[in-house]
Design a protein around this motif. Structure first.
Motif, PDB file in Angstrom:
ATOM      1  N   ILE A 349       0.821  -1.215   0.000  1.00 51.01           N
ATOM      2  CA  ILE A 349       0.000   0.000   0.000  1.00 51.01           C
ATOM      3  C   ILE A 349       0.854   1.264   0.000  1.00 51.01           C
ATOM      4  N   ALA A 350       2.168   1.089  -0.204  1.00 52.73           N
ATOM      5  CA  ALA A 350       3.087   2.231  -0.117  1.00 52.73           C
ATOM      6  C   ALA A 350       2.725   3.342  -1.086  1.00 52.73           C
ATOM      7  N   ASN A 351       2.273   2.972  -2.268  1.00 49.69           N
ATOM      8  CA  ASN A 351       1.986   3.972  -3.296  1.00 49.69           C
ATOM      9  C   ASN A 351       0.499   4.330  -3.391  1.00 49.69           C
ATOM     10  N   VAL A 352      -0.275   3.877  -2.426  1.00 47.79           N
ATOM     11  CA  VAL A 352      -1.705   4.178  -2.441  1.00 47.79           C
ATOM     12  C   VAL A 352      -1.953   5.465  -1.659  1.00 47.79           C
ATOM     13  N   PRO A 353      -2.403   6.513  -2.346  1.00 49.58           N
ATOM     14  CA  PRO A 353      -2.605   7.786  -1.640  1.00 49.58           C
ATOM     15  C   PRO A 353      -3.734   7.690  -0.618  1.00 49.58           C
ATOM     16  N   ASP A 354      -3.523   8.308   0.544  1.00 47.00           N
ATOM     17  CA  ASP A 354      -4.559   8.458   1.575  1.00 47.00           C
ATOM     18  C   ASP A 354      -5.060   7.118   2.121  1.00 47.00           C
ATOM     19  N   ALA A 356      -3.998   5.546   4.742  1.00 49.88           N
ATOM     20  CA  ALA A 356      -4.101   5.614   6.206  1.00 49.88           C
ATOM     21  C   ALA A 356      -5.464   6.161   6.628  1.00 49.88           C
ATOM     22  N   ASN A 357      -5.933   7.189   5.924  1.00 57.59           N
ATOM     23  CA  ASN A 357      -7.249   7.748   6.246  1.00 57.59           C
ATOM     24  C   ASN A 357      -8.368   6.766   5.891  1.00 57.59           C
ATOM     25  N   LEU A 358      -8.130   5.950   4.851  1.00 52.97           N
ATOM     26  CA  LEU A 358      -9.109   4.917   4.511  1.00 52.97           C
ATOM     27  C   LEU A 358      -9.226   3.913   5.664  1.00 52.97           C
ATOM     28  N   LEU A 359      -8.089   3.542   6.245  1.00 52.29           N
ATOM     29  CA  LEU A 359      -8.107   2.633   7.390  1.00 52.29           C
ATOM     30  C   LEU A 359      -8.892   3.244   8.553  1.00 52.29           C
ATOM     31  N   LYS A 360      -8.712   4.531   8.733  1.00 50.36           N
ATOM     32  CA  LYS A 360      -9.427   5.216   9.819  1.00 50.36           C
ATOM     33  C   LYS A 360     -10.921   5.228   9.546  1.00 50.36           C
ATOM     34  N   ARG A 361     -11.299   5.478   8.295  1.00 53.82           N
ATOM     35  CA  ARG A 361     -12.732   5.493   7.956  1.00 53.82           C
ATOM     36  C   ARG A 361     -13.361   4.114   8.098  1.00 53.82           C
ATOM     37  N   GLN A 387     -12.296  -6.108   6.534  1.00 56.30           N
ATOM     38  CA  GLN A 387     -12.463  -4.969   5.625  1.00 56.30           C
ATOM     39  C   GLN A 387     -11.119  -4.479   5.084  1.00 56.30           C
ATOM     40  N   ILE A 388     -10.092  -4.496   5.928  1.00 60.07           N
ATOM     41  CA  ILE A 388      -8.765  -4.047   5.479  1.00 60.07           C
ATOM     42  C   ILE A 388      -8.221  -4.989   4.418  1.00 60.07           C
ATOM     43  N   CYS A 389      -8.369  -6.283   4.639  1.00 60.72           N
ATOM     44  CA  CYS A 389      -7.901  -7.248   3.635  1.00 60.72           C
ATOM     45  C   CYS A 389      -8.608  -7.033   2.303  1.00 60.72           C
ATOM     46  N   ILE A 390      -9.914  -6.762   2.364  1.00 65.62           N
ATOM     47  CA  ILE A 390     -10.677  -6.521   1.131  1.00 65.62           C
ATOM     48  C   ILE A 390     -10.145  -5.293   0.419  1.00 65.62           C
ATOM     49  N   LYS A 391      -9.931  -4.195   1.160  1.00 66.07           N
ATOM     50  CA  LYS A 391      -9.468  -2.939   0.552  1.00 66.07           C
ATOM     51  C   LYS A 391      -8.053  -3.074  -0.011  1.00 66.07           C
ATOM     52  N   VAL A 392      -7.188  -3.795   0.716  1.00 64.29           N
ATOM     53  CA  VAL A 392      -5.815  -3.989   0.225  1.00 64.29           C
ATOM     54  C   VAL A 392      -5.837  -4.794  -1.065  1.00 64.29           C
ATOM     55  N   ASN A 393      -6.636  -5.860  -1.101  1.00 62.77           N
ATOM     56  CA  ASN A 393      -6.719  -6.677  -2.313  1.00 62.77           C
ATOM     57  C   ASN A 393      -7.326  -5.911  -3.468  1.00 62.77           C
ATOM     58  N   THR A 397      -5.382  -5.399  -6.925  1.00 58.30           N
ATOM     59  CA  THR A 397      -6.003  -5.826  -8.189  1.00 58.30           C
ATOM     60  C   THR A 397      -6.064  -4.675  -9.173  1.00 58.30           C
ATOM     61  N   ALA A 398      -6.406  -3.476  -8.687  1.00 61.11           N
ATOM     62  CA  ALA A 398      -6.505  -2.300  -9.564  1.00 61.11           C
ATOM     63  C   ALA A 398      -5.162  -1.957 -10.184  1.00 61.11           C
ATOM     64  N   ARG A 399      -4.063  -2.348  -9.540  1.00 59.81           N
ATOM     65  CA  ARG A 399      -2.724  -2.058 -10.065  1.00 59.81           C
ATOM     66  C   ARG A 399      -2.082  -3.289 -10.713  1.00 59.81           C
ATOM     67  N   ASP A 400      -2.930  -4.316 -10.964  1.00 60.95           N
ATOM     68  CA  ASP A 400      -2.468  -5.559 -11.602  1.00 60.95           C
ATOM     69  C   ASP A 400      -1.347  -6.224 -10.816  1.00 60.95           C
ATOM     70  N   LEU A 401      -1.482  -6.216  -9.489  1.00 59.68           N
ATOM     71  CA  LEU A 401      -0.502  -6.866  -8.622  1.00 59.68           C
ATOM     72  C   LEU A 401      -1.153  -8.057  -7.935  1.00 59.68           C
ATOM     73  N   PRO A 402      -0.358  -9.046  -7.547  1.00 63.60           N
ATOM     74  CA  PRO A 402      -0.945 -10.229  -6.883  1.00 63.60           C
ATOM     75  C   PRO A 402      -1.556  -9.851  -5.536  1.00 63.60           C
ATOM     76  N   THR A 403      -2.695 -10.431  -5.227  1.00 63.98           N
ATOM     77  CA  THR A 403      -3.397 -10.129  -3.975  1.00 63.98           C
ATOM     78  C   THR A 403      -2.759 -10.892  -2.811  1.00 63.98           C
ATOM     79  N   LEU A 404      -3.161 -10.520  -1.615  1.00 61.35           N
ATOM     80  CA  LEU A 404      -2.659 -11.202  -0.424  1.00 61.35           C
ATOM     81  C   LEU A 404      -3.173 -12.639  -0.397  1.00 61.35           C
ATOM     82  N   ASN A 405      -2.268 -13.568  -0.117  1.00 58.51           N
ATOM     83  CA  ASN A 405      -2.733 -14.952  -0.025  1.00 58.51           C
ATOM     84  C   ASN A 405      -3.428 -15.179   1.321  1.00 58.51           C
TER      85      ASN A 405
END
Length: 511
Positions: A349-354, A356-361, A387-393, A397-405
């Motif tokens: 999630i290093a390159n995902v803007p904001d 941290a605030n999504l986690l808070k919401r 919910q965090i696992c869903i958002k991270v995946n 997926t949106a960046r064409d990267l492998p999801t968390l196993n």
């Protein structure tokens, strides 16, 4: 520097008085422990132990009630009186409904008799007259005379004897007078009264609207008093508490114990940090900063078990302090969740803007009501983890990267749910950093001008921490202004017992 035994008590008292001051340092620094405190209205007078009578106890309770109400009006801009009915189907609500129905049914049966019986109706008109008169400002002689003339119960009784009472005319006059005296918010209620034809229902509704008008008058009075109370609250609260102390000498017992525990904690901290030789206890005790003792005591309130009685000097802010404690607990959980997520899947999630605030919401809604006994924190944290696992995946997926196993997701969720465990390292770390921020805030000469640097790991909750911190510091600052002289006396006795004993010995012959 530690104070030597041969230094006089004036030096001790000057340092202690200055240390207990907040925004009014100059006021407290002028006070001396060797002065006659009873001669100063701003200083608490000491009282010898005595038996407390029931009347004295009730007087103290009334003083405490007045003090609490004045404090709430002044510091809580949203404080007002609200009209609340009993809960539906409650015993009290059911009893009230039955009694009221019986009364109005009896009144209706009397008015339907031939000839009508007006005695109960006349008593209602008498009560209505007194309520309307209570709304009048001083000098409103014309309307006062008119109300007394129209609702003259002696005249109404004479009319009743001849069956000549115009009960609808009296009701209409009352409604029109209420319309002149009520606040604009009651205009619709007045219109509904005018549209009501059944006289019994009309009288019942008149009393209901009069109750609302009494509430409006009380809230207007509160708004009018608030600026005056804010200007004079420190002196008022201190004077009232002194009256309580005179009537109930034990009114500072819990406060004394609270300060004593803070001193013991500070001594323990000093002992752990340095190797002290035998006999160093006195020098350590005399070198303790009274301000630090008080500030550490205030910090304890953020982790206080509010099933226990709070120190007497903080009763007026108990609800606010409890709310701040609950808010900090929620913020601590959010910070823990964010720290764990960053440590475990930070690269994803290093390159995902904001993010941290999504986690808070995600976290805030699921942690609502966590102070309730029925709240299952572990279940809420598990839902947050899902919910965090869903958002991270979704982000991966949106960046064409492998999801968390599955293993990584289970590890992440397990780490998040483990926050509830006692001595959890992440929870302990965040808790210490929150305490450090609050301690730094109380140490500032003026928290309103700047905030201390936020320790690492708390940046995601920075706005909320600064808000809670400023609210807490405001409570502490005001509390020191009001009760500083009381705290100074307690600290003098606990930190400098020799000075207190010496003063008592000197003053004893004069008694």
């Amino acid at each position: 520097m530690p104070l030597n035994d041969d230094q006089n008590s004036d030096s001790d008292s000057s340092r202690l008085s200055e240390s207990t001051a907040s925004s009014s340092d100059s006021e407290y620094s002028r006070q001396s422990f060797n002065s006659d405190s009873s001669s100063k209205p701003s200083s608490p007078a000491s009282s010898p132990p005595k038996m407390v009578t029931f009347d004295e106890l009730m007087a103290a309770a009334r003083n405490l009630s007045n003090l609490t109400l004045a404090h709430e009006i002044a510091v809580n801009a949203n404080f007002c009186i609200k009209h609340e009915d009993y809960p539906q189907n409650s015993l009290a609500g059911t009893v009230k409904q039955i009694v009221h129905k019986a009364f109005w049914d009896h009144l209706e049966s009397e008015l339907n008799e031939d000839p009508p019986e007006y005695e109960h109706a006349i008593k209602l008109f008498e009560e209505i007259k007194e309520i309307l008169l209570s709304f009048l400002a001083p000098g409103a002689n014309r309307i006062q005379n008119q109300i007394c003339e129209v609702l003259d119960t002696d005249l109404i009784r004479q009319q009743a004897e001849h069956n000549a009472v115009d009960i609808h005319g009296l009701a209409n006059y009352i409604i029109n007078t209420m319309g002149k005296l009520c606040a604009p918010i009651r205009d619709n209620d007045i219109k509904q009264l005018k549209a009501t034809e059944n006289i019994v229902e009309l009288l019942r509704q008149i009393f209901h609207v009069l109750d609302l008008m009494k509430m409006d008058v009380a809230n207007y009075t509160i708004q009018s008093l608030r600026p005056y109370l804010r200007r004079n609250l420190v002196d008022y609260e201190r004077t009232k508490f002194q009256e309580i102390l005179e009537e109930t000498p034990s009114a500072l017992d819990l406060t004394t114990e609270w300060i004593k525990e803070s001193i013991e904690d500070e001594l323990s901290s000093i002992s752990n940090e340095s190797s002290s030789s035998p006999g160093a206890d006195h020098s350590s005790k005399s070198s303790i900063s009274p301000t630090l003792v008080l500030n550490n005591g205030y910090l304890k309130l953020l982790q206080w078990d509010y099933h226990k009685t709070i120190p007497e000097t903080l009763i007026t802010d108990e609800v606010r302090l409890q709310e701040l404690r609950e808010k900090l607990n929620q913020l601590k959980i959010i910070a823990c969740v964010c720290l764990i997520t960053n440590n475990m899947v930070g690269a994803a999630i290093a390159n995902v803007p904001d993010f941290a605030n999504l986690l808070k919401r995600i976290s805030v809604p699921l942690l609502e009501g966590m102070s309730k006994k029925t709240f299952d924190l572990k279940e809420a944290l598990n839902a947050i983890g899902v919910q965090i696992c869903i958002k991270v995946n979704e982000s991966l997926t949106a960046r064409d990267l492998p999801t968390l196993n599955a293993e990584m997701q289970n590890n992440l969720m397990g780490q998040i749910t483990s926050i509830v465990e006692e001595n959890n390292p992440v929870s302990s770390l965040i808790d210490k950093r929150i305490q450090l921020f609050m301690k730094s805030l109380l140490a500032l000469p003026s928290f309103r001008k700047c905030m201390p640097a936020l320790p690492g790991g708390l940046s995601v909750i920075q706005p909320e921490m600064e808000l809670v911190g400023s609210q807490f510091a405001s409570i502490v600052e005001f509390n020191k202004q009001v009760y500083g002289p009381f705290y100074a006396n307690i600290l003098k006795k606990l930190l400098f017992p020799e000075a207190a004993i010496g003063k008592a010995g000197i003053e004893a012959p004069s008694n």
